[in-house]
Design a protein around this motif. Structure first.
Motif, short mmCIF file in Angstrom:
data_model
loop_
_atom_site.label_atom_id
_atom_site.label_comp_id
_atom_site.label_asym_id
_atom_site.label_seq_id
_atom_site.Cartn_x
_atom_site.Cartn_y
_atom_site.Cartn_z
N ARG A 15 52.35 34.46 33.91
CA ARG A 15 50.96 33.93 33.40
C ARG A 15 51.09 32.57 33.63
O ARG A 15 49.73 32.01 33.70
CB ARG A 15 50.91 34.19 31.91
N TRP A 16 51.98 31.71 33.47
CA TRP A 16 51.82 30.22 33.28
C TRP A 16 52.52 29.57 34.66
O TRP A 16 52.22 28.27 34.60
CB TRP A 16 52.66 29.83 32.14
N TRP A 26 51.65 29.11 37.40
CA TRP A 26 50.66 28.42 38.33
C TRP A 26 50.39 26.95 37.82
O TRP A 26 49.78 26.11 38.34
CB TRP A 26 49.48 29.20 38.28
N LEU A 27 50.65 26.71 36.48
CA LEU A 27 50.16 25.36 35.78
C LEU A 27 51.09 24.39 36.40
O LEU A 27 50.90 23.23 36.30
CB LEU A 27 50.55 25.47 34.43
N VAL A 28 52.50 24.78 36.92
CA VAL A 28 53.31 23.64 37.46
C VAL A 28 53.72 23.86 38.93
O VAL A 28 54.53 23.13 39.29
CB VAL A 28 54.46 23.65 36.66
N LYS A 29 52.95 24.72 39.58
CA LYS A 29 53.14 25.05 40.85
C LYS A 29 52.88 23.58 41.71
O LYS A 29 53.78 23.14 42.77
CB LYS A 29 52.50 26.23 41.67
N TRP A 30 52.16 22.85 41.45
CA TRP A 30 51.77 21.49 42.03
C TRP A 30 53.00 20.71 42.05
O TRP A 30 53.25 20.06 42.99
CB TRP A 30 50.61 20.76 41.27
N TYR A 90 47.71 26.62 45.48
CA TYR A 90 46.41 26.83 45.06
C TYR A 90 45.29 27.36 46.19
O TYR A 90 44.12 27.11 45.62
CB TYR A 90 46.02 25.42 44.28
N PHE A 120 41.02 29.33 40.73
CA PHE A 120 40.85 28.77 39.49
C PHE A 120 40.47 29.73 38.45
O PHE A 120 41.08 30.09 37.35
CB PHE A 120 39.88 27.81 39.16
N ALA A 180 43.23 32.51 38.07
CA ALA A 180 44.42 31.94 37.36
C ALA A 180 44.23 31.84 35.95
O ALA A 180 44.95 32.30 35.00
CB ALA A 180 44.55 30.13 37.67
N VAL A 181 43.01 31.71 35.59
CA VAL A 181 42.58 31.92 34.03
C VAL A 181 42.58 33.43 33.63
O VAL A 181 43.39 33.50 32.67
CB VAL A 181 41.29 31.40 33.55
N LEU A 200 46.32 34.13 33.24
CA LEU A 200 46.97 33.48 32.14
C LEU A 200 46.61 34.32 30.74
O LEU A 200 47.58 34.45 29.93
CB LEU A 200 46.20 32.03 31.86
#
Length: 230
Positions: free
Chosen positions: A20-21, A23-27, A84, A163, A166-167, A170
């Protein structure tokens, strides 16, 4: 003509379940790849110029340069699929130019035995202009240094849809299948254009959105259907 008949083939398997989360830190996790791809991109650009002159003089794309440049595109596609441009897997991309059969994102380009000396002068800029307009809508970009060979300026359709996915991920722990198929179709279009614009094929990319994780398979023709009925 089906996708398997084309010289540039792009596959991406939605590798569920997805975090779930994450993707928030993949960058952040992808920074090492971005650094390596920066230098690979420089080499890719220089070698593409060398290949341009080789094709112009001999009608052949030097095989060693071709294999390296395909490897760079393959590496970039795995990073884009993890990151992304798709968020299609949580499996960290391998650091290799080689094909990795077990990884959910794969790219293959057939080596051309001969290429047109005349087309090499115009296909990468003049003939590809209609595709560049479509790709700019997908990526909000123009030719440059992004993971897929483009430089993003404004959010494109791929970024917007990823995006939203991704939401959804989540809150529901699921990647919407419809969005994934559409995003894969756009990425596949972009990479087909990249193969043509970077001189790797003379086959003009189709104006076709082949959606879904895998390249479309050939439909059985009349002879095949009649054979099955015997």
């Amino acid at each position: 003509m089906n996708g398997r008949d084309l010289p540039v083939r792009v596959d991406g398997r939605l590798d569920e379940p997805l975090s779930r989360w994450l993707w928030l830190v993949k960058w952040l996790l992808l920074i090492p790849h971005y650094i390596v791809l920066f230098f690979l991109g420089i080499a890719f650009t220089v070698l593409t110029v060398v290949a341009f002159f080789a094709i112009l003089i001999t009608g052949r794309y030097p095989r060693s340069i071709f294999d390296f440049n395909v490897g760079v595109l393959r590496w970039a596609w795995r990073v884009a699929f993890y990151g992304y441009s798709a968020l299609g897997t949580d499996r960290y991309p391998p650091f290799t130019l080689q094909d990795v059969p077990g990884y959910p994102a794969r790219l293959a380009i057939d080596y051309p035995e001969r290429l047109s000396r005349g087309l090499v002068l115009v296909k990468w800029w003049l003939l590809a202009i209609p595709h560049y307009l479509v790709v700019s809508l997908f990526l909000g970009a123009g030719p440059g240094g992004d993971d897929s060979g483009w430089a993003a300026n404004t959010p494109g359709l791929v970024g917007v849809l990823v995006f939203f996915a991704a939401v959804a991920l989540l809150f529901t722990a699921r990647f919407p299948q419809g969005i994934f198929g559409f995003v894969m179709g756009m990425n596949r279009w972009v990479l087909r254009v990249a193969g043509y614009a970077f001189l790797m094929t003379d086959r003009y990319p189709p104006f076709r959105l082949d959606m879904g994780g895998g390249e479309p398979t050939p439909e059985p023709g009349p002879s095949a259907m009649s054979g099955q009925g015997r």
